[in-house]
Design a protein around this motif. Structure first.
Motif, mmCIF file in Angstrom:
data_model
loop_
_atom_site.group_PDB
_atom_site.id
_atom_site.type_symbol
_atom_site.label_atom_id
_atom_site.label_comp_id
_atom_site.label_asym_id
_atom_site.label_seq_id
_atom_site.Cartn_x
_atom_site.Cartn_y
_atom_site.Cartn_z
ATOM 1 N N ARG A 1 41.190 1.191 35.427
ATOM 2 C CA ARG A 1 42.580 0.308 35.295
ATOM 3 C C ARG A 1 42.767 -0.773 36.043
ATOM 4 N N ASP A 2 42.345 -0.577 37.511
ATOM 5 C CA ASP A 2 42.687 -1.399 38.665
ATOM 6 C C ASP A 2 41.628 -2.800 38.306
ATOM 7 N N GLU A 3 40.559 -2.221 37.872
ATOM 8 C CA GLU A 3 39.344 -3.178 37.666
ATOM 9 C C GLU A 3 39.659 -4.067 36.520
ATOM 10 N N LEU A 4 40.667 -3.590 35.498
ATOM 11 C CA LEU A 4 40.813 -4.339 34.271
ATOM 12 C C LEU A 4 41.814 -5.649 34.935
ATOM 13 N N VAL A 5 42.649 -5.326 35.816
ATOM 14 C CA VAL A 5 43.454 -6.413 36.314
ATOM 15 C C VAL A 5 42.784 -7.301 37.061
ATOM 16 N N GLU A 6 41.876 -6.934 37.803
ATOM 17 C CA GLU A 6 40.844 -7.948 38.543
ATOM 18 C C GLU A 6 40.199 -8.612 37.871
ATOM 19 N N CYS A 7 39.297 -8.152 36.623
ATOM 20 C CA CYS A 7 38.485 -8.877 35.914
ATOM 21 C C CYS A 7 39.221 -9.823 35.137
ATOM 22 N N ALA A 8 40.365 -9.316 34.694
ATOM 23 C CA ALA A 8 41.324 -10.422 33.765
ATOM 24 C C ALA A 8 41.624 -11.866 34.466
ATOM 25 N N VAL A 9 41.920 -11.525 35.962
ATOM 26 C CA VAL A 9 42.194 -12.640 36.740
ATOM 27 C C VAL A 9 41.087 -13.503 36.922
ATOM 28 N N MET A 10 39.814 -12.631 37.054
ATOM 29 C CA MET A 10 38.606 -13.499 37.595
ATOM 30 C C MET A 10 38.192 -14.338 36.473
ATOM 31 N N LEU A 11 38.458 -13.793 35.498
ATOM 32 C CA LEU A 11 37.557 -14.628 34.161
ATOM 33 C C LEU A 11 38.703 -15.584 33.945
ATOM 34 N N LYS A 12 39.970 -15.532 34.174
ATOM 35 C CA LYS A 12 40.682 -16.774 33.453
ATOM 36 C C LYS A 12 40.699 -17.726 34.749
ATOM 37 N N LYS A 13 40.422 -17.381 36.083
ATOM 38 C CA LYS A 13 40.343 -18.228 37.102
ATOM 39 C C LYS A 13 38.749 -18.961 37.082
ATOM 40 N N ALA A 14 38.085 -18.297 36.589
ATOM 41 C CA ALA A 14 36.599 -18.812 36.473
ATOM 42 C C ALA A 14 36.668 -20.014 35.358
ATOM 43 N N LEU B 1 48.897 -13.035 27.187
ATOM 44 C CA LEU B 1 47.506 -12.600 27.689
ATOM 45 C C LEU B 1 46.382 -12.758 26.675
ATOM 46 N N ARG B 2 46.540 -12.907 25.437
ATOM 47 C CA ARG B 2 45.475 -13.364 24.399
ATOM 48 C C ARG B 2 45.088 -14.781 24.853
ATOM 49 N N GLU B 3 45.753 -15.748 25.537
ATOM 50 C CA GLU B 3 45.151 -16.815 25.936
ATOM 51 C C GLU B 3 44.080 -16.598 27.108
ATOM 52 N N PHE B 4 43.801 -15.339 27.541
ATOM 53 C CA PHE B 4 42.775 -15.006 28.469
ATOM 54 C C PHE B 4 41.523 -14.674 27.833
ATOM 55 N N PRO B 5 40.613 -14.767 28.356
ATOM 56 C CA PRO B 5 39.550 -14.277 27.624
ATOM 57 C C PRO B 5 39.086 -12.794 27.527
ATOM 58 N N LEU B 6 39.924 -12.158 26.981
ATOM 59 C CA LEU B 6 40.045 -10.500 26.910
ATOM 60 C C LEU B 6 40.026 -10.284 25.412
ATOM 61 N N ASP B 7 39.489 -8.957 25.323
ATOM 62 C CA ASP B 7 39.402 -8.345 23.977
ATOM 63 C C ASP B 7 40.836 -7.668 23.685
ATOM 64 N N ASP B 8 41.034 -6.978 22.376
ATOM 65 C CA ASP B 8 42.370 -6.495 22.273
ATOM 66 C C ASP B 8 42.725 -5.267 23.050
ATOM 67 N N ASN B 9 41.706 -4.437 23.161
ATOM 68 C CA ASN B 9 41.806 -3.373 24.047
ATOM 69 C C ASN B 9 42.254 -3.568 25.463
ATOM 70 N N THR B 10 41.792 -4.591 26.040
ATOM 71 C CA THR B 10 42.166 -5.222 27.404
ATOM 72 C C THR B 10 43.416 -5.613 27.541
ATOM 73 N N VAL B 11 44.039 -6.537 26.192
ATOM 74 C CA VAL B 11 45.233 -6.843 26.512
ATOM 75 C C VAL B 11 46.174 -5.763 26.258
ATOM 76 N N ARG B 12 46.080 -4.703 25.446
ATOM 77 C CA ARG B 12 46.938 -3.807 25.198
ATOM 78 C C ARG B 12 47.084 -2.768 26.334
#
Length: 946
Positions: free
Chosen positions: A438-451, A673-684
């Protein structure tokens, strides 16, 4: 236009199909080089914008004009080829102008951090050189011989001797070997003619002491060479570019005007003003390639879904991705992870065996790693798992997908790893990140958006490292008596020593001269002498230098041997060699600490193969191959820490999520959050995490850029009080701040305070009958006391002992090799422990001071902690503290880290489910769950009591 006719006549190409930049650049190249380039990259490639990629178009003109350049571009964009092409072009022209060809000396040095990368570049150099030679033959031109060779630790004596007789014009080497060559009496003369230096993968060097070591070597080369070599740095994504550019090129000679130390020291800390930074052109094409990146999660509920279901879905998805692509690299964050993923793939699916899959990491034998690398190069392996060893620039043209399991901890590391895919020009870089935490979900979501937005983490370059300085000053002294100011000037021209003070210089020389009572009794002897060139009668007078000038020189007849066999910055580690009983085959290494967990008959996985542990003899572990069910080893390799810059972005993201949830509810947050490069599982999953947190503890319970949350948990089952400090600034920062607070808590309460550290924060634990107002304690820290208090907190720790051993070895206080005997890492540790207490008793001892400097600045991020405390003191960062009887969802990662009964992943899942049931009962969503163990105080109440 005239250029079009001239271009058509020179190239035979249709000028209307070529951009003017390409035409002008091609026209600058020697005809043979141009012919080869057009034949090799013969079609106009729209994805590149022409015959040249953006970094090639930007870099080649600078190199042709002998201008220093830092080329920053993604992996596979042709930056190294750009450097070599311009240099080869100039060497051919030089050879044409001379009847005797090129002189018998090195003209270009290529320095890379890996031997394998030097080998790879060496092979790839042959392609352009052979092609250009064919082009010259076809045009009936006289050939120009350009020799190239590799020189590193594996080069045998016969080959080294041949290099003296027939010297390569292009020499591929490593930072450590370059330092040795600068002290080689014969070969260093071959370096006087160096005109070009290429530093490849500079992003992998700049942030550590290998880079510091190399920067001084380059200044020594600058002093040795007949002219000033043009320096070219090749880097993947890195920041800040200006600082890295200065790191590459160094500074001009000091101006000679005295100036105070940057820290405001007294007159005895005055030094010469550093010269201005040399000019360097920055070619910034970091985002020139197309990226296809996204984050996936096997489920939208990582707590409630059984672990075996999560694991099964993960491997099914990984198998699906591998089968849909030609060659896939799977990166994990540990060697054990790489071993585990490969083993499970082979166990679950018939598609994977030794012929189609493999594992690659630093603990495997050189032969096994090279076999895997060649399989990737040839496109024969469907999938290879790795930790970090395949992240650097070895050419793998068939890899079209990279899967990253878990967070790579920084945007720069993410882009470096996924850049291994789509390595050919014009291909899209395809990367998938799969998070299982769960903690890495937050990290990676931010990381991919910032990339996506072009954000890059900053690299931190170590400064004024005394151990590296000791090696180089010793090396310069060995090369002959020379003026002290010359040696000091060379050191200060290297970027990491641009602010090196006279006081630091005196501290270093006092150590190198062994100017301490009792030091020789510990078998530590002077390495250099320092004297004015005005000796008494009977002493040697150095006529090359003015009388009265202070000179330094080497002491001891074995000085050169000691230097050549002990330099370098990579510390030895405690490892044991694993060999089979049948055939005595070397199959890899195991960390020594892991052997304590092995009994005879235990089975483990290494390199994708299974081995049964039989016995240990000295540093060797003897095993038998087996097909029995394995136990994957727990490697002790350190994970990369979350970058400080990305941590700040995560805190800003958390503030945004909280605001959107509070204002508009979960549905609106999911839409955003769907503006981020995330799948639906990650968003939910992300929305569920923050929604439960707010409903359980309120908006003030989430750490943000302007708020730090301390959650005090009363654990009555273990009779412990846990302080979960939810900072998100990365493990370096959290390690330092936790030590500082634990030190203060222990002084105030007299309790034994235990510490657990993660990237998302840290936990301090003490008996339940002891408590402290941690928020008040933190708010009371004076930024000016941080460094001294943290230093005091390090005294007597295992961390200090380990780093003293490492720095003592780097400083040549402890010799790894002497008179044919080599000390193992364990023997080095014993020697350092015998020296540590004595060294700490010496005033201003360079090796101790360097150990504390490295720990405070490089390991524990003292500058970040000072910045943090300044914000707290200024009121820019509030501290919210509240008490609970069960951890809130945002603290579950820290709570499981601190839990004494969490040993296996299954145990962690059970603990998380218990936490989840309690929280759901509290917020009214659980059925049949026990209520929280105590009343929760107001989340907004700082310093609330219980």
């Amino acid at each position: 236009m005239r250029w079009r006719e001239r271009f058509a006549a020179e190239t035979g190409l249709d000028p209307d199909a070529v951009e003017i930049d390409d035409a002008s650049l091609l026209a600058r190249l020697d005809p043979a080089v141009r012919t080869w380039w057009i034949r090799e990259f013969g079609e106009y490639v729209p994805e590149n914008g022409g015959f040249f990629t953006p970094p090639q178009r930007g870099a080649i003109p600078h190199v042709l004009d002998d201008e220093n350049a830092l080329i920053c571009a993604p992996t596979g964009s042709g930056k190294t080829l750009a450097s070599f092409t311009a240099i080869i072009d100039e060497l051919i022209r030089r050879g044409r102008r001379s009847d005797e060809g090129l002189p018998n000396e090195v003209k270009c040095l290529y320095v890379s951090p890996l031997k394998s990368l030097a080998n790879d570049i060496h092979r790839n150099l042959g392609v352009p050189l052979d092609g250009i030679e064919d082009a010259m033959a076809a045009a009936d031109d006289e050939p120009v011989e350009i020799r190239h060779a590799i020189r590193h630790g594996d080069t045998d004596d016969a080959e080294r001797q041949r290099m003296l007789e027939e010297t390569p014009h292009i020499l591929n080497t490593t930072p450590e070997t370059l330092a040795i060559l600068l002290n080689s009496p014969k070969f260093k003369e071959k370096l006087r003619g160096v005109e070009y230096v290429i530093v490849d993968e500079i992003h992998a060097l700049a942030g550590g002491k290998r880079g510091t070591h190399l920067s001084v070597s380059l200044e020594r080369l600058e002093h040795l060479a007949d002219g000033s070599p043009t320096r070219i740095g090749c880097s993947a994504t890195i920041e800040p570019l200006d600082a890295v550019g200065e790191f590459l090129v160094g500074r001009e000679s000091p101006g000679g005007l005295p100036a105070s130390d940057a820290s405001g020291g007294s007159g005895d800390e005055r030094r010469e003003s550093p010269g201005a930074a040399r000019d360097v052109e920055i070619v910034d094409t970091r985002f020139a390639r197309e990226f296809d990146l996204s984050l996936e999660c096997p489920t939208d509920d990582l707590v409630g879904t059984p672990r075996e279901v999560v694991t099964g879905r993960f491997y099914d998805r990984l198998h699906e991705l591998v089968q849909a692509h030609t060659n896939t690299i799977v990166f994990t964050n540990t060697r054990s992870g790489a071993e585990r993923v490969l083993h499970r793939l082979r166990e679950r699916y018939d598609a994977y065996d030794e012929a189609t899959s493999g594992c690659h990491h630093g603990s495997l034998s050189k032969e096994r790693r090279e076999r895997i690398e060649q399989g990737l190069k040839d496109g024969e392996l469907d999938v290879v798992t790795s930790s970090t060893s395949l992240a650097l620039g070895i050419d793998m043209p068939h890899v079209d997908l990279v899967v990253q399991v878990g967070s790579p901890k920084s945007v720069a590391e993410l882009l470096q790893r996924v850049g291994r895919a789509g390595h050919r020009v014009g291909q899209t870089v395809t990367g998938r990140v799969i998070a299982l935490d769960r903690d890495e979900l937050v990290e990676c979501a931010v990381m991919l958006k910032k990339a996506e937005e072009g954000f890059v983490d900053s690299v931190s370059i170590p400064e004024n490292a005394q151990d590296v300085a000791a090696q180089h000053v010793y090396g310069m002294a060995i090369n002959g008596p020379r003026p002290e100011q010359e040696v000091l000037g060379i050191l200060r021209r290297a970027y990491p020593y641009r602010a090196y003070t006279d006081a630091q210089w005196e501290q270093l020389l006092r150590y190198l001269r062994a100017d301490y009572d009792g030091l020789e009794d510990k078998n530590v002897y002077a390495k250099i002498w320092r004297d004015e060139n005005d000796p008494p009668e009977g002493r040697h007078h150095y006529e090359a230098y003015p009388v009265g000038e202070t000179l330094i020189g080497k002491r001891g007849r074995l000085a050169r041997v000691i230097y050549m066999t002990n330099i370098g910055t990579i510390p030895d580690s405690f490892t044991c060699q694993v060999v089979t009983r049948a055939g005595d085959e070397w199959v890899g290494q195991l960390d020594e600490g892991y052997l304590d967990t092995l009994d005879t008959g235990d089975v483990f996985v290494l390199g994708g193969d299974r081995f049964e542990y039989r016995y240990r003899r000295g540093s060797k572990v003897y095993v038998d191959r087996t097909s029995a069910r394995p136990t994957v080893p727990s490697w002790y390799s350190e994970r990369l820490p979350l970058s400080f810059d990305l941590g700040k972005e995560i805190l800003a993201f958390q503030a945004e999520v909280v605001d959107r949830l509070a204002a508009d509810g979960p549905a609106a947050a999911r839409t955003w959050l769907r503006e981020f490069p995330l799948d639906d599982n990650t968003v939910r999953a992300l929305v569920r995490l923050f929604d439960h947190q707010l409903r359980f503890a309120g908006a003030e319970s989430v750490s943000t850029s302007e708020r730090l949350v301390i959650e005090v948990e009363r654990d009555r089952e273990d009779y412990r009080r846990h302080y979960h400090v939810r900072s998100c600034y990365g493990r370096r920062f959290n390690d330092g701040l936790s030590r500082l607070l634990a030190y203060r808590c222990a002084r105030e309460t007299g309790a034994n305070v235990s510490v657990a550290v993660a990237d998302t924060g840290f936990t301090l634990s003490m008996p339940l009958n002891r408590k402290v107002d941690l928020a008040a304690l933190l708010a009371d820290i004076d930024p000016g006391d941080v460094r001294s208090d943290l230093r005091a907190a390090l005294q007597g720790t295992d961390l200090l002992e380990r780093y003293f051993r490492i720095d003592a070895t780097r400083s040549l206080l402890i010799l790894k090799r002497y008179k044919g005997y080599e000390k193992s890492a364990s023997e080095q540790q014993v020697s350092s422990e015998m020296l540590l207490s004595f060294a700490e008793s010496l005033a201003d001892f360079a090796v101790i001071e360097e150990t504390y400097r490295e720990l405070l600045e490089d390991k524990l991020h003292v500058a970040g902690i000072e910045w943090f405390c300044e914000r707290v003191q200024a009121g820019d960062l509030s501290i919210e503290q509240f008490t609970v009887d069960t951890p809130s969802p945002a603290a579950w990662g820290l709570a499981t880290l601190a839990a004494s009964d969490v040993v296996l992943a299954e145990d962690e899942s059970e603990v998380l489910r218990t936490f989840h049931a309690r929280v759901m009962a509290e917020i009214g969503e659980g059925e049949g769950s026990s209520p929280p163990l105590g009343e929760r105080s107001d989340a907004a109440g700082a310093g609330s009591s219980d």
